[in-house]
Design an enzyme around this catalytic site. Structure first.
Site, PDB file in Angstrom:
ATOM      1  N   ARG A  21       1.085  -1.078  -0.053  1.00  0.00           N
ATOM      2  CA  ARG A  21       0.365   0.117  -0.061  1.00  0.00           C
ATOM      3  C   ARG A  21       1.061   1.222   0.091  1.00  0.00           C
ATOM      4  O   ARG A  21       0.656   2.558  -0.475  1.00  0.00           O
ATOM      5  CB  ARG A  21      -0.766   0.311   1.122  1.00  0.00           C
ATOM      6  CG  ARG A  21      -2.514  -1.037   1.647  1.00  0.00           C
ATOM      7  CD  ARG A  21      -3.204  -0.586   2.392  1.00  0.00           C
ATOM      8  NE  ARG A  21      -3.613   0.617   1.728  1.00  0.00           N
ATOM      9  CZ  ARG A  21      -4.671   1.501   2.667  1.00  0.00           C
ATOM     10  NH1 ARG A  21      -4.751   0.773   4.642  1.00  0.00           N
ATOM     11  NH2 ARG A  21      -5.371   2.131   1.921  1.00  0.00           N
ATOM     12  N   ASN A  32      -8.425   7.915   4.764  1.00  0.00           N
ATOM     13  CA  ASN A  32      -7.321   7.695   3.593  1.00  0.00           C
ATOM     14  C   ASN A  32      -5.892   7.802   5.175  1.00  0.00           C
ATOM     15  O   ASN A  32      -6.056   8.760   5.382  1.00  0.00           O
ATOM     16  CB  ASN A  32      -7.580   8.770   2.762  1.00  0.00           C
ATOM     17  CG  ASN A  32      -8.536   8.680   2.173  1.00  0.00           C
ATOM     18  OD1 ASN A  32      -9.560   7.651   2.429  1.00  0.00           O
ATOM     19  ND2 ASN A  32      -8.718   9.168   0.911  1.00  0.00           N
ATOM     20  N   VAL A  33      -5.693   7.056   4.386  1.00  0.00           N
ATOM     21  CA  VAL A  33      -3.544   7.051   4.988  1.00  0.00           C
ATOM     22  C   VAL A  33      -3.042   7.475   3.994  1.00  0.00           C
ATOM     23  O   VAL A  33      -1.523   7.635   4.164  1.00  0.00           O
ATOM     24  CB  VAL A  33      -3.827   5.852   5.947  1.00  0.00           C
ATOM     25  CG1 VAL A  33      -4.612   4.979   6.846  1.00  0.00           C
ATOM     26  CG2 VAL A  33      -3.585   4.413   4.450  1.00  0.00           C
ATOM     27  N   ASP A  34      -3.345   7.597   2.626  1.00  0.00           N
ATOM     28  CA  ASP A  34      -2.391   8.755   2.009  1.00  0.00           C
ATOM     29  C   ASP A  34      -2.520   9.855   2.137  1.00  0.00           C
ATOM     30  O   ASP A  34      -2.439  10.441   2.659  1.00  0.00           O
ATOM     31  CB  ASP A  34      -2.781   7.876   0.295  1.00  0.00           C
ATOM     32  CG  ASP A  34      -4.432   8.499   0.008  1.00  0.00           C
ATOM     33  OD1 ASP A  34      -4.142  10.376   0.228  1.00  0.00           O
ATOM     34  OD2 ASP A  34      -5.239   8.566   0.428  1.00  0.00           O
ATOM     35  N   GLU A  52     -22.826   6.967  -5.543  1.00  0.00           N
ATOM     36  CA  GLU A  52     -24.218   6.795  -5.386  1.00  0.00           C
ATOM     37  C   GLU A  52     -24.393   6.364  -4.263  1.00  0.00           C
ATOM     38  O   GLU A  52     -23.377   7.053  -2.825  1.00  0.00           O
ATOM     39  CB  GLU A  52     -23.993   5.014  -5.904  1.00  0.00           C
ATOM     40  CG  GLU A  52     -22.897   4.739  -5.146  1.00  0.00           C
ATOM     41  CD  GLU A  52     -22.232   2.916  -5.670  1.00  0.00           C
ATOM     42  OE1 GLU A  52     -21.791   2.075  -4.579  1.00  0.00           O
ATOM     43  OE2 GLU A  52     -22.434   2.378  -6.632  1.00  0.00           O
ATOM     44  N   HIS A  56      -7.509   8.575  10.259  1.00  0.00           N
ATOM     45  CA  HIS A  56      -6.653   6.724  10.485  1.00  0.00           C
ATOM     46  C   HIS A  56      -5.379   6.238  10.435  1.00  0.00           C
ATOM     47  O   HIS A  56      -4.971   4.997  10.590  1.00  0.00           O
ATOM     48  CB  HIS A  56      -8.026   5.991   9.385  1.00  0.00           C
ATOM     49  CG  HIS A  56      -9.461   5.872   9.828  1.00  0.00           C
ATOM     50  ND1 HIS A  56     -10.377   5.322   9.087  1.00  0.00           N
ATOM     51  CD2 HIS A  56      -9.936   5.236  10.981  1.00  0.00           C
ATOM     52  CE1 HIS A  56     -11.242   5.294   9.027  1.00  0.00           C
ATOM     53  NE2 HIS A  56     -11.573   5.900  10.201  1.00  0.00           N
TER      54      HIS A  56
END
Length: 230
Positions: free
Chosen positions: A56, A89-91, A200, A106
């Site tokens: 990741r 998100n961890v990016d 959605e 997170h």
């Protein structure tokens, strides 16, 4: 001045090439959450967990911010009130786009954490179960990310921000992961105007007064243009 709180999930980074939980063939689709994203999984097989997060981390290092990330950075720079991004998100794509006021609830792939003494330091691109903590020397290093069953980071800042927000926005979230899944409901109850951006209907769509359907790279810049034009 109007304060804006923005929650972002995996959907905002999907157009930068980082897969969501549900993407077929993606990293998450190849692994059970129970095997790679829980404290028990790390205790059972730290090498497997490190291998998953190394993949990741490498993927995130190659990713670039898309127009949705860039639009939120532009909003922070030009909006006369406060703009806070809370990301699941961890990016590091929000920061790469230029956002400064970001809370990673997170954790981050770019961080390392000692399982023994809680010391934190910048993570190398490749982590190993045998890496020693630079503070205590224990071979108990792990990614500084919040796993399922653990308490998210920055709750002491997130809760007051939600309670005082004038506008609360959720972008690319599934509405399935708590406590973030309840943020729209909480902010709306506290008087915020709530907007959901998603491709959605999500599990939390009913908690939002306004819905923008479509790709985040298109709908988010258009919304930011609207705000800055008022």
């Amino acid at each position: 001045m109007t304060s804006i709180v923005i929650l972002t999930g995996a959907g905002i980074s999907a157009e930068s090439g980082l897969g969501t939980f549900r993407d077929e063939g993606g990293l998450w689709a190849q692994h059970r959450i129970e095997d790679v994203a829980t404290p028990d999984a790390f205790d059972r097989d730290p090498a497997r967990v490190h291998a998953f997060y190394n993949a990741r981390r490498a993927q995130a290092a190659e990713a670039r911010p898309n127009p949705a990330h860039l639009a939120l950075a532009r909003l922070e720079a030009k909006w006369p009130g406060d703009v806070l991004v809370i990301t699941q998100n961890v990016d590091g794509l929000h920061e790469a786009a230029g956002s400064n006021n970001v809370l990673h609830m997170h954790g981050e792939l770019s961080g390392a954490l000692c399982h023994a003494c809680d010391h934190r330091w910048p993570a190398p691109l490749v982590m190993d179960a045998q890496d020693a903590c630079p503070a205590c020397g224990a071979r108990a290093t792990r990614p500084d990310v919040v796993w399922f069953g653990e308490i998210p980071y920055h709750m002491d800042r997130i809760d007051p921000a939600l309670s005082s927000a004038d506008i609360f926005v959720a972008i690319g979230t599934s509405g399935n992961v708590f406590p973030a899944a309840a943020y729209g409901q909480h902010a709306r109850r506290m008087g915020a105007h709530t907007i959901e951006f998603n491709t959605e209907i999500s599990s939390a769509s009913r908690d939002f007064a306004d819905h923008r359907r479509g790709r985040a790279s298109e709908t988010v810049p258009a919304w930011v243009d609207e705000l800055l034009a008022t």
